[in-house]
Scaffold this motif. Sequence first.
Motif, PDB file in Angstrom:
ATOM      1  N   TYR A 163      60.277  38.700  34.367  1.00 35.36           N
ATOM      2  CA  TYR A 163      59.512  37.469  34.133  1.00 35.36           C
ATOM      3  C   TYR A 163      60.001  36.295  34.959  1.00 35.36           C
ATOM      4  O   TYR A 163      59.207  35.494  35.442  1.00 35.36           O
ATOM      5  N   LYS A 164      61.315  36.191  35.146  1.00 36.16           N
ATOM      6  CA  LYS A 164      61.844  35.052  35.902  1.00 36.16           C
ATOM      7  C   LYS A 164      61.552  35.164  37.399  1.00 36.16           C
ATOM      8  O   LYS A 164      61.677  34.191  38.126  1.00 36.16           O
ATOM      9  N   ASN A 165      61.148  36.349  37.849  1.00 35.18           N
ATOM     10  CA  ASN A 165      60.874  36.570  39.268  1.00 35.18           C
ATOM     11  C   ASN A 165      59.395  36.466  39.619  1.00 35.18           C
ATOM     12  O   ASN A 165      59.025  36.678  40.769  1.00 35.18           O
ATOM     13  N   VAL A 166      58.566  36.163  38.631  1.00 39.18           N
ATOM     14  CA  VAL A 166      57.123  36.153  38.842  1.00 39.18           C
ATOM     15  C   VAL A 166      56.529  34.812  38.422  1.00 39.18           C
ATOM     16  O   VAL A 166      56.804  34.315  37.333  1.00 39.18           O
ATOM     17  N   SER A 167      55.715  34.254  39.303  1.00 44.68           N
ATOM     18  CA  SER A 167      54.942  33.057  38.985  1.00 44.68           C
ATOM     19  C   SER A 167      53.473  33.403  39.182  1.00 44.68           C
ATOM     20  O   SER A 167      53.100  33.907  40.250  1.00 44.68           O
ATOM     21  N   VAL A 168      52.670  33.179  38.159  1.00 44.92           N
ATOM     22  CA  VAL A 168      51.230  33.427  38.258  1.00 44.92           C
ATOM     23  C   VAL A 168      50.533  32.130  37.880  1.00 44.92           C
ATOM     24  O   VAL A 168      50.709  31.630  36.775  1.00 44.92           O
ATOM     25  N   ARG A 169      49.780  31.598  38.805  1.00 45.56           N
ATOM     26  CA  ARG A 169      49.130  30.310  38.586  1.00 45.56           C
ATOM     27  C   ARG A 169      47.645  30.388  38.910  1.00 45.56           C
ATOM     28  O   ARG A 169      47.206  31.226  39.678  1.00 45.56           O
ATOM     29  N   ASN A 170      46.943  29.459  38.339  1.00 42.57           N
ATOM     30  CA  ASN A 170      45.520  29.295  38.614  1.00 42.57           C
ATOM     31  C   ASN A 170      45.372  28.427  39.855  1.00 42.57           C
ATOM     32  O   ASN A 170      46.135  27.484  40.058  1.00 42.57           O
ATOM     33  N   GLY A 171      44.394  28.730  40.703  1.00 41.87           N
ATOM     34  CA  GLY A 171      44.128  27.900  41.863  1.00 41.87           C
ATOM     35  C   GLY A 171      43.727  26.485  41.453  1.00 41.87           C
ATOM     36  O   GLY A 171      43.359  26.232  40.303  1.00 41.87           O
ATOM     37  N   GLN A 172      43.783  25.580  42.383  1.00 41.95           N
ATOM     38  CA  GLN A 172      43.466  24.173  42.130  1.00 41.95           C
ATOM     39  C   GLN A 172      42.160  23.783  42.826  1.00 41.95           C
ATOM     40  O   GLN A 172      41.808  24.346  43.855  1.00 41.95           O
ATOM     41  N   GLY A 173      41.465  22.819  42.291  1.00 48.30           N
ATOM     42  CA  GLY A 173      40.276  22.261  42.926  1.00 48.30           C
ATOM     43  C   GLY A 173      39.196  23.291  43.180  1.00 48.30           C
ATOM     44  O   GLY A 173      38.821  24.041  42.285  1.00 48.30           O
ATOM     45  N   THR A 174      38.716  23.369  44.423  1.00 50.87           N
ATOM     46  CA  THR A 174      37.649  24.315  44.741  1.00 50.87           C
ATOM     47  C   THR A 174      38.136  25.757  44.687  1.00 50.87           C
ATOM     48  O   THR A 174      37.331  26.680  44.694  1.00 50.87           O
ATOM     49  N   LYS A 213      49.091  43.885  43.149  1.00 51.21           N
ATOM     50  CA  LYS A 213      47.632  43.846  42.995  1.00 51.21           C
ATOM     51  C   LYS A 213      47.142  45.013  42.144  1.00 51.21           C
ATOM     52  O   LYS A 213      46.280  44.840  41.278  1.00 51.21           O
ATOM     53  N   LYS A 214      47.709  46.185  42.354  1.00 58.11           N
ATOM     54  CA  LYS A 214      47.323  47.362  41.572  1.00 58.11           C
ATOM     55  C   LYS A 214      47.667  47.157  40.098  1.00 58.11           C
ATOM     56  O   LYS A 214      46.853  47.441  39.216  1.00 58.11           O
ATOM     57  N   ASP A 254      38.652  40.011  46.602  1.00 58.48           N
ATOM     58  CA  ASP A 254      39.133  39.386  45.374  1.00 58.48           C
ATOM     59  C   ASP A 254      39.784  38.053  45.688  1.00 58.48           C
ATOM     60  O   ASP A 254      40.392  37.888  46.748  1.00 58.48           O
ATOM     61  N   GLU A 255      39.684  37.133  44.762  1.00 58.53           N
ATOM     62  CA  GLU A 255      40.339  35.837  44.910  1.00 58.53           C
ATOM     63  C   GLU A 255      41.730  35.919  44.300  1.00 58.53           C
ATOM     64  O   GLU A 255      42.053  35.256  43.317  1.00 58.53           O
ATOM     65  N   VAL A 256      42.557  36.777  44.887  1.00 59.68           N
ATOM     66  CA  VAL A 256      43.920  36.996  44.413  1.00 59.68           C
ATOM     67  C   VAL A 256      44.852  36.896  45.612  1.00 59.68           C
ATOM     68  O   VAL A 256      44.699  37.627  46.589  1.00 59.68           O
ATOM     69  N   LEU A 257      45.793  35.971  45.558  1.00 59.84           N
ATOM     70  CA  LEU A 257      46.782  35.793  46.619  1.00 59.84           C
ATOM     71  C   LEU A 257      48.147  36.183  46.081  1.00 59.84           C
ATOM     72  O   LEU A 257      48.569  35.688  45.031  1.00 59.84           O
ATOM     73  N   VAL A 258      48.835  37.062  46.777  1.00 58.94           N
ATOM     74  CA  VAL A 258      50.171  37.474  46.365  1.00 58.94           C
ATOM     75  C   VAL A 258      51.124  37.179  47.505  1.00 58.94           C
ATOM     76  O   VAL A 258      50.923  37.630  48.633  1.00 58.94           O
ATOM     77  N   SER A 259      52.171  36.408  47.227  1.00 60.98           N
ATOM     78  CA  SER A 259      53.213  36.181  48.218  1.00 60.98           C
ATOM     79  C   SER A 259      54.516  36.743  47.672  1.00 60.98           C
ATOM     80  O   SER A 259      54.811  36.649  46.478  1.00 60.98           O
ATOM     81  N   VAL A 260      55.281  37.346  48.565  1.00 62.11           N
ATOM     82  CA  VAL A 260      56.558  37.946  48.204  1.00 62.11           C
ATOM     83  C   VAL A 260      57.645  37.192  48.967  1.00 62.11           C
ATOM     84  O   VAL A 260      57.517  36.954  50.166  1.00 62.11           O
ATOM     85  N   TRP A 310      40.868  31.247  41.826  1.00 58.16           N
ATOM     86  CA  TRP A 310      41.860  32.079  42.494  1.00 58.16           C
ATOM     87  C   TRP A 310      43.066  32.306  41.590  1.00 58.16           C
ATOM     88  O   TRP A 310      43.464  31.428  40.826  1.00 58.16           O
ATOM     89  N   VAL A 311      43.657  33.480  41.700  1.00 63.52           N
ATOM     90  CA  VAL A 311      44.913  33.800  41.021  1.00 63.52           C
ATOM     91  C   VAL A 311      45.980  33.808  42.115  1.00 63.52           C
ATOM     92  O   VAL A 311      45.900  34.572  43.071  1.00 63.52           O
ATOM     93  N   GLU A 312      46.963  32.928  41.977  1.00 60.63           N
ATOM     94  CA  GLU A 312      48.020  32.792  42.972  1.00 60.63           C
ATOM     95  C   GLU A 312      49.327  33.324  42.381  1.00 60.63           C
ATOM     96  O   GLU A 312      49.809  32.814  41.376  1.00 60.63           O
ATOM     97  N   VAL A 313      49.878  34.341  43.018  1.00 58.28           N
ATOM     98  CA  VAL A 313      51.066  35.023  42.513  1.00 58.28           C
ATOM     99  C   VAL A 313      52.205  34.876  43.509  1.00 58.28           C
ATOM    100  O   VAL A 313      52.007  35.019  44.716  1.00 58.28           O
ATOM    101  N   ARG A 314      53.387  34.596  42.992  1.00 59.75           N
ATOM    102  CA  ARG A 314      54.598  34.540  43.825  1.00 59.75           C
ATOM    103  C   ARG A 314      55.639  35.433  43.173  1.00 59.75           C
ATOM    104  O   ARG A 314      55.950  35.275  41.984  1.00 59.75           O
ATOM    105  N   ILE A 315      56.157  36.378  43.935  1.00 55.94           N
ATOM    106  CA  ILE A 315      57.169  37.300  43.436  1.00 55.94           C
ATOM    107  C   ILE A 315      58.429  37.116  44.273  1.00 55.94           C
ATOM    108  O   ILE A 315      58.370  37.166  45.507  1.00 55.94           O
ATOM    109  N   THR A 316      59.546  36.889  43.619  1.00 53.23           N
ATOM    110  CA  THR A 316      60.827  36.827  44.327  1.00 53.23           C
ATOM    111  C   THR A 316      61.591  38.108  44.013  1.00 53.23           C
ATOM    112  O   THR A 316      61.574  38.595  42.875  1.00 53.23           O
ATOM    113  N   THR A 317      62.224  38.647  45.032  1.00 54.02           N
ATOM    114  CA  THR A 317      62.968  39.889  44.874  1.00 54.02           C
ATOM    115  C   THR A 317      64.149  39.891  45.836  1.00 54.02           C
ATOM    116  O   THR A 317      64.138  39.175  46.843  1.00 54.02           O
TER     117      THR A 317
END
Length: 107
Positions: A18-29, A70-71, A98-104, A33-40
């Motif tokens: 849980y501490k390594n994952v951030s899942v946020r809603n997109g902003q504005g227009t 994503k899977k 899909d409106e899903v952005l994943v950054s690692v 979008w689902v914006e995901v950041r994973i630290t590893t």
Amino acid sequence: MNKLIAPAKKALGERFGYKNVSVRNGQGTAWGWVEVRITTKKPDFAIVDDSGFYSPKGRESMQQISNEAKKIMHEAWKKLGLEPYTYSSDDGYGTESDEVLVSVEYI
């Protein structure tokens, strides 16, 4: 609130911590979008070259993590009868994604 956020955070948190994952809603227009950041932890083979980019193996590893995330999210959403929002590209072929952005990020 975007109903996709909580199930994505739960599913990804169980896999990556849980501490390594951030899942946020997109902003504005980009609200849907689902914006995901994973630290590893950075693997030993993920070497940064002189131009500041990771080695091909390092980039490939990041892409594998992104694809796995994503899977995991799609499986969690499917169990709940949810689908991510989509957008159509202006490429002339009617490409839809899909409106899903994943950054690692390696730490």
